[in-house]
Write an enzyme that holds these catalytic residues in place. Structure first.
Site, short mmCIF file in Angstrom:
data_model
loop_
_atom_site.label_atom_id
_atom_site.label_comp_id
_atom_site.label_asym_id
_atom_site.label_seq_id
_atom_site.Cartn_x
_atom_site.Cartn_y
_atom_site.Cartn_z
N LYS A 59 21.62 26.92 9.92
CA LYS A 59 20.66 26.65 11.00
C LYS A 59 20.57 25.14 11.17
O LYS A 59 19.89 24.44 10.42
CB LYS A 59 19.26 27.18 10.68
CG LYS A 59 18.33 27.11 11.92
CD LYS A 59 16.87 26.93 11.58
CE LYS A 59 16.45 25.50 11.48
NZ LYS A 59 16.52 24.71 12.75
N GLY A 83 18.13 27.69 16.29
CA GLY A 83 16.75 28.18 16.36
C GLY A 83 15.79 27.19 15.74
O GLY A 83 16.19 26.16 15.19
N GLY A 104 12.57 26.06 13.12
CA GLY A 104 12.21 26.29 11.73
C GLY A 104 11.28 27.47 11.54
O GLY A 104 11.53 28.34 10.69
N PRO A 105 10.19 27.55 12.31
CA PRO A 105 9.27 28.68 12.14
C PRO A 105 9.89 30.03 12.42
O PRO A 105 9.43 31.05 11.87
CB PRO A 105 8.15 28.37 13.15
CG PRO A 105 8.18 26.90 13.31
CD PRO A 105 9.63 26.53 13.22
N VAL A 112 13.86 30.85 12.90
CA VAL A 112 15.12 31.08 12.18
C VAL A 112 15.05 30.56 10.75
O VAL A 112 15.52 31.21 9.82
CB VAL A 112 16.29 30.44 12.96
CG1 VAL A 112 17.57 30.49 12.14
CG2 VAL A 112 16.48 31.16 14.29
N GLY A 113 14.46 29.38 10.57
CA GLY A 113 14.37 28.83 9.22
C GLY A 113 13.57 29.71 8.29
O GLY A 113 13.98 29.97 7.14
N GLU A 116 16.47 18.58 -0.30
CA GLU A 116 16.66 17.13 -0.18
C GLU A 116 15.66 16.68 0.86
O GLU A 116 15.81 16.96 2.05
CB GLU A 116 18.11 16.83 0.21
CG GLU A 116 18.50 15.37 -0.04
CD GLU A 116 18.31 14.51 1.18
OE1 GLU A 116 17.24 13.86 1.24
OE2 GLU A 116 19.19 14.48 2.04
N CYS A 130 16.79 9.36 4.98
CA CYS A 130 15.77 9.65 3.97
C CYS A 130 15.82 8.70 2.79
O CYS A 130 14.81 8.46 2.14
CB CYS A 130 15.90 11.10 3.50
SG CYS A 130 17.59 11.55 3.08
N GLU A 182 6.54 7.73 4.61
CA GLU A 182 7.86 7.62 5.19
C GLU A 182 7.72 7.48 6.71
O GLU A 182 7.19 8.37 7.38
CB GLU A 182 8.70 8.86 4.85
CG GLU A 182 10.13 8.76 5.35
CD GLU A 182 10.97 9.96 4.92
OE1 GLU A 182 12.13 9.75 4.55
OE2 GLU A 182 10.45 11.10 4.97
#
Length: 487
Positions: free
Chosen positions: A180, A211, A213-214, A216-217, A255, A289, A389
């Site tokens: 994804k 898709g 995150g809410p 497909v993830g 990660e 990151c 961050e």
């Protein structure tokens, strides 16, 4: 300009997902626009998958797993090398896609985003030539076997690089995969799926479902037939994935975020330490990151550091990502641009000293998510800009009086992903590196090592990527006791 949208077979594949070796229409009906961050205009539309699409992709990966897991390592390496060769042949296409979908300067996409991605594939194939999946420990066999079907969730900031950092070691290990990619930068993922198809991988070994995150993830994370989830994303996303995955007790590799320190020791040559540190912080517009966003410097050298910082940023060229002279394109999307602007305002409100940059677009720009490369000095470790961050071209300079204080400042965050140390006395540089709580520490800006394991302490994640350690995340360990006893 190379047209990545047109290359997707007259844009038809923009509305497809790659499952079981073929391009299918998603069962989901929602769509999302791909926005060019340099113009704020839509350049493509994709169809988003749903949980039913995830079911189909997982079923394909599950069916393909036994044969792929049983294949010889050399065979898997040949497929991977074929894939790498296709990516290199299409490098200009991938670079253009990355510049279009997330704004990376084309020079940076060509020199870093694409070739580093190809390196992950080469390393995975190379490791298969020497890796021992069975080792004897006395009469006990220690066997390393693929964990199974893996759900891979990747971000928008290094869209191809993060795909290959997960897909290549997973396939090398003998796992099958469902990817994804970020719905904000899906073009490079679809081009990657085309390359997988053209490389001739068996059907079902690699699958892509676009898709959110809410939708497909979460479906991947909760799916009972997914054996492992690997996510690169925010710490918040990592928490949600971990919670969803806990229901089926699957392995989770994360990660996540970072606020990486760059300690400049008292004996460091500032002409060699400061400018490269600013470049490392702000490469990819600071959207990495592990970017060293906290420069920790001796207090007595603070003024000199500020002068070098301002001069270095003054040489940056912020502009059209497709212009050859551009060093820094726009921030990748509106939400991230708004956050960067908000955090710059917070830094000013906190009383940090603004050396260069600041709020708003660079002079003369009226559209696009362009941000000014910004440097704050006289920053305290308790300020929000030193703790949170920002994920943009913003550096904070924090002064220290003793090396012990510098190490304390370096470790004074919830993160522990990357770190840097600069100095001429290598014994001292190494000693300081050992005291930093981070998964990867760079000494005096070394060359990138794709075999070096990468991952975080604390809230920066769980597990490691890259090289042999990255492949081992996708392996189970089995002990067969008595394996070496005579029959």
């Amino acid at each position: 300009m190379t047209d990545p949208v047109g290359h997707l077979r007259d844009a038809a594949l923009l509305r497809r997902m790659f499952v079981d070796g073929e391009w299918r229409s998603p069962l989901g009906s929602e769509t999302a626009m791909v926005i060019d961050p340099a113009t704020e205009r839509p350049v493509a539309e994709i169809v988003l998958g749903n949980s039913s699409d995830v079911d189909a992709a997982v079923a394909a990966a599950r069916a393909a797993f036994p044969a792929w897991a049983a294949s010889e390592p050399g065979e898997r390496a040949r497929y991977l090398l074929a894939l790498r060769e296709l990516i290199l042949q299409r490098s200009e296409l991938f670079a253009a896609a990355i510049s279009l979908e997330m704004g990376a300067a084309i020079s940076f996409a060509r020199s870093s985003q694409v070739p580093f991605a190809a390196e992950h594939i080469r390393v995975a194939a190379e490791n298969l030539q020497t890796y021992r999946f069975l080792e004897m420990q006395g009469s006990t066999a220690i066997v390393r076997e693929p964990i199974g079907v893996c759900g891979l969730i990747t971000p928008w900031n290094w869209p191809l690089y993060q795909i290959t950092a997960k897909v290549a070691p997973a396939l090398a290990a003998g796992c099958t995969t469902v990817l994804k990619p970020s719905e904000l930068s899906p073009l490079s993922a679809l081009l990657f799926a085309q390359a997988v198809e053209d490389a001739g991988f068996p059907a079902g070994v690699f699958n892509v479902v676009n898709g959110t995150g809410p939708e497909v993830g979460e479906a991947l994370s909760r799916h009972p037939d997914i054996d492992m989830i690997s996510l690169t994303g925010s710490t918040r996303a990592g928490v949600l994935v971990s919670q969803a995955a806990a229901e089926t007790v699957k392995r989770v590799a994360l990660e996540l975020g970072g606020k990486s320190p760059n300690i400049v020791l008292p004996d460091a040559d500032l002409n060699r330490a400061i400018a490269p540190g600013i470049g490392s912080c702000m490469r990819n517009d600071g959207q990495s990151c592990s970017a060293p966003t906290r420069m920790i410097v001796p207090r007595e050298k603070l003024h000199e550091v500020e002068q070098i910082a301002a001069a270095t940023v003054g040489e940056f060229v912020v502009g059209d990502p497709f212009a050859e002279s551009t060093t820094h394109g726009p921030i990748a999307n509106k939400a991230q641009y708004d956050r960067v602007q908000r955090m710059i305002a917070v830094g000013m409100a906190e009383g940090a000293k603004l050396i260069c940059g600041g709020p708003g677009r660079p002079e003369g720009m009226t559209a696009g998510y362009f941000a000014k490369p910004t440097v704050f000095s006289e920053v305290r470790s308790d300020m929000a800009i030193a703790q949170e961050e920002i994920f943009g071209p913003v550096l904070v300079i924090i002064p220290y009086d003793t090396i012990d204080e510098a190490v304390e400042i370096a470790n004074d965050t919830v993160y522990g992903l990357g770190a840097h140390v600069q100095g001429t006395d290598m014994a001292q540089v190494r000693a300081v590196a050992r005291r930093i709580r981070a998964g990867q520490v760079h000494l005096n800006y070394p060359a990138w090592d794709p075999q070096a394991p990468f991952g975080g302490y604390k809230q920066s994640g769980i597990g490691r990527e890259y090289g042999v350690f990255g492949m081992e995340e996708f392996l189970e360990i089995k002990a067969i006791v008595g394996y070496g006893e005579p029959s």
